[in-house]
Design a protein around this motif. Structure first.
Motif, PDB file in Angstrom:
ATOM      1  N   ASP A  16     -50.372  -1.050  -9.494  1.00 36.77           N
ATOM      2  CA  ASP A  16     -50.857  -0.067  -8.537  1.00 36.77           C
ATOM      3  C   ASP A  16     -51.994   1.027  -8.405  1.00 36.77           C
ATOM      4  O   ASP A  16     -52.241   0.899  -9.764  1.00 36.77           O
ATOM      5  CB  ASP A  16     -50.070   0.679  -7.303  1.00 36.77           C
ATOM      6  CG  ASP A  16     -49.340   2.029  -8.338  1.00 36.77           C
ATOM      7  OD1 ASP A  16     -49.602   2.644  -8.630  1.00 36.77           O
ATOM      8  OD2 ASP A  16     -47.862   2.589  -7.828  1.00 36.77           O
ATOM      9  N   ALA A  17     -52.738   1.376  -7.263  1.00 36.64           N
ATOM     10  CA  ALA A  17     -53.937   2.258  -7.943  1.00 36.64           C
ATOM     11  C   ALA A  17     -53.755   3.228  -8.613  1.00 36.64           C
ATOM     12  O   ALA A  17     -55.080   3.599  -9.294  1.00 36.64           O
ATOM     13  CB  ALA A  17     -54.482   2.254  -6.388  1.00 36.64           C
ATOM     14  N   ALA A  18     -52.947   4.313  -9.050  1.00 31.03           N
ATOM     15  CA  ALA A  18     -52.633   4.836  -9.656  1.00 31.03           C
ATOM     16  C   ALA A  18     -52.743   4.291 -11.476  1.00 31.03           C
ATOM     17  O   ALA A  18     -52.918   5.206 -12.842  1.00 31.03           O
ATOM     18  CB  ALA A  18     -50.870   5.618  -9.842  1.00 31.03           C
ATOM     19  N   PHE A  19     -53.118   3.312 -11.583  1.00 32.02           N
ATOM     20  CA  PHE A  19     -53.077   2.684 -13.186  1.00 32.02           C
ATOM     21  C   PHE A  19     -54.304   2.492 -12.855  1.00 32.02           C
ATOM     22  O   PHE A  19     -55.737   1.639 -12.407  1.00 32.02           O
ATOM     23  CB  PHE A  19     -51.740   1.772 -13.272  1.00 32.02           C
ATOM     24  CG  PHE A  19     -50.617   1.982 -13.443  1.00 32.02           C
ATOM     25  CD1 PHE A  19     -50.294   2.284 -14.470  1.00 32.02           C
ATOM     26  CD2 PHE A  19     -50.253   1.281 -12.195  1.00 32.02           C
ATOM     27  CE1 PHE A  19     -48.992   3.121 -14.781  1.00 32.02           C
ATOM     28  CE2 PHE A  19     -48.745   2.334 -12.421  1.00 32.02           C
ATOM     29  CZ  PHE A  19     -48.099   2.728 -13.788  1.00 32.02           C
ATOM     30  N   PRO A  20     -55.348   2.709 -14.028  1.00 26.84           N
ATOM     31  CA  PRO A  20     -56.233   1.914 -15.073  1.00 26.84           C
ATOM     32  C   PRO A  20     -56.696   0.499 -15.185  1.00 26.84           C
ATOM     33  O   PRO A  20     -55.667  -0.154 -15.132  1.00 26.84           O
ATOM     34  CB  PRO A  20     -56.543   3.236 -15.841  1.00 26.84           C
ATOM     35  CG  PRO A  20     -55.528   2.715 -16.487  1.00 26.84           C
ATOM     36  CD  PRO A  20     -53.932   2.880 -15.665  1.00 26.84           C
ATOM     37  N   LEU A  21     -57.774   0.087 -15.037  1.00 33.05           N
ATOM     38  CA  LEU A  21     -58.070  -0.976 -14.501  1.00 33.05           C
ATOM     39  C   LEU A  21     -58.483  -1.889 -16.360  1.00 33.05           C
ATOM     40  O   LEU A  21     -59.224  -1.319 -16.429  1.00 33.05           O
ATOM     41  CB  LEU A  21     -59.597  -1.813 -13.559  1.00 33.05           C
ATOM     42  CG  LEU A  21     -60.273  -2.974 -13.868  1.00 33.05           C
ATOM     43  CD1 LEU A  21     -58.753  -3.620 -13.084  1.00 33.05           C
ATOM     44  CD2 LEU A  21     -61.026  -3.018 -13.001  1.00 33.05           C
ATOM     45  N   LYS A  22     -57.811  -2.504 -16.231  1.00 34.62           N
ATOM     46  CA  LYS A  22     -58.381  -3.285 -18.017  1.00 34.62           C
ATOM     47  C   LYS A  22     -57.595  -4.324 -17.862  1.00 34.62           C
ATOM     48  O   LYS A  22     -57.906  -5.376 -17.430  1.00 34.62           O
ATOM     49  CB  LYS A  22     -56.668  -2.773 -19.074  1.00 34.62           C
ATOM     50  CG  LYS A  22     -57.262  -0.797 -19.070  1.00 34.62           C
ATOM     51  CD  LYS A  22     -57.832  -0.170 -19.506  1.00 34.62           C
ATOM     52  CE  LYS A  22     -57.494   1.147 -19.809  1.00 34.62           C
ATOM     53  NZ  LYS A  22     -59.095   1.729 -20.734  1.00 34.62           N
ATOM     54  N   PRO A  23     -58.762  -4.877 -18.909  1.00 37.58           N
ATOM     55  CA  PRO A  23     -58.266  -6.448 -19.300  1.00 37.58           C
ATOM     56  C   PRO A  23     -56.867  -6.865 -19.204  1.00 37.58           C
ATOM     57  O   PRO A  23     -56.489  -8.313 -18.916  1.00 37.58           O
ATOM     58  CB  PRO A  23     -59.156  -6.657 -20.966  1.00 37.58           C
ATOM     59  CG  PRO A  23     -60.127  -6.507 -21.053  1.00 37.58           C
ATOM     60  CD  PRO A  23     -59.195  -4.879 -20.029  1.00 37.58           C
ATOM     61  N   PHE A  24     -55.672  -6.320 -19.384  1.00 46.67           N
ATOM     62  CA  PHE A  24     -54.440  -7.078 -19.064  1.00 46.67           C
ATOM     63  C   PHE A  24     -53.713  -6.012 -18.806  1.00 46.67           C
ATOM     64  O   PHE A  24     -52.650  -5.743 -18.581  1.00 46.67           O
ATOM     65  CB  PHE A  24     -54.137  -5.891 -21.112  1.00 46.67           C
ATOM     66  CG  PHE A  24     -53.924  -5.406 -21.235  1.00 46.67           C
ATOM     67  CD1 PHE A  24     -53.923  -3.455 -20.760  1.00 46.67           C
ATOM     68  CD2 PHE A  24     -54.511  -4.579 -22.570  1.00 46.67           C
ATOM     69  CE1 PHE A  24     -53.883  -2.305 -21.168  1.00 46.67           C
ATOM     70  CE2 PHE A  24     -55.438  -3.128 -22.541  1.00 46.67           C
ATOM     71  CZ  PHE A  24     -55.279  -2.009 -22.156  1.00 46.67           C
TER      72      PHE A  24
END
Length: 248
Positions: free
Chosen positions: A199-207
């Motif tokens: 969800d939105a609490a996590f960082p956006l990463k390639p994985f």
């Protein structure tokens, strides 16, 4: 917990917690009952010491030994992380078949487990819900099964912060989690890495993919948010409740 479930659990860990009778008067049955009471009801060690007529140091030792035995026996039963790329592809295939979301190898989320904080902890375990907690960070597959977990982070941390400092996050960042190499999305020539969805609490990463956060987003982004929403995926929150209802 009914008698049958207790006896089954005792059969698994009994040999690991059995002591020579000359050293202790507490049987494996009593040791397991004491530990389950401590974990489920939150009884203090003072109360357990009085109830089982043994010293505080004995209670502390029994709780530590029995908890380690429970983890060692049950971990392989309820948590099965993918061991290689082929097993990761099997998890991804499950998400594609069940949820029509390609290249997803797990749904990740955090669960605050309420605790009784010690006096020395101050506000370290105090969370945004105004309670004290530890964070259970879990990843599940498309069929509501836990495949990875990390527990013990302080409740004052966000899910994203817990992820960054967890073993799961470290393995994803250094590439040691054995995710498959990127490949074409089904029916296209678009190359795409394999990833977890959060969800939105996590960082956006390639994985690690998450929903678009801005308001009034275009139609294609809203379609992605809907298809990749944790409200539709088997998030670990729902997974946790489902497994508790199923096994207890």
């Amino acid at each position: 917990m009914n008698v049958e479930r207790f006896e089954y659990l005792l059969s698994l860990i009994g040999p690991l917690i059995k002591k020579r009778e000359m050293y202790t008067a507490l049987s494996p049955t009593q040791r397991l009952a004491m530990t389950l009471r401590f974990l489920a009801a939150g009884d203090s060690q003072y109360t357990l010491s009085f109830s089982y007529r043994c010293g505080l140091s004995t209670v502390s030792q029994i709780l530590a030994e029995t908890t380690r035995a429970l983890v060692s026996v049950l971990k392989s039963v309820f948590v099965n992380p993918p061991a290689n790329e082929a097993e990761c592809r099997e998890v991804s295939a499950g998400f594609w078949e069940e949820w029509q979301f390609p290249h997803c190898v797990g749904a990740i989320d955090g669960k605050h487990v309420q605790i009784q904080a010690s006096q020395a902890s101050q506000s370290v375990y105090f969370n945004y819900k105004k309670t004290f907690s530890m964070v259970l960070l879990t990843v599940c597959d498309a069929h509501y099964n836990f495949i990875m977990l990390d527990v013990g982070a302080e409740g004052s941390q966000s899910d994203g912060g817990v992820f960054q400092s967890s073993e799961i996050g470290r393995q994803l960042n250094d590439g040691s989690l054995n995710l498959p190499n990127s490949s074409h999305l089904p029916g296209t020539v678009v190359d795409m890495p394999y990833f977890l969805v959060g969800d939105a609490a996590f960082p956006l990463k390639p994985f690690l993919m998450k929903p678009y956060g801005e308001r009034n987003i275009p139609h294609d982004k809203s379609v992605y948010n809907f298809s990749g929403s944790l409200e539709d995926f088997p998030s670990p929150h729902y997974c946790y409740r489902r497994q508790c209802g199923k096994h207890h």
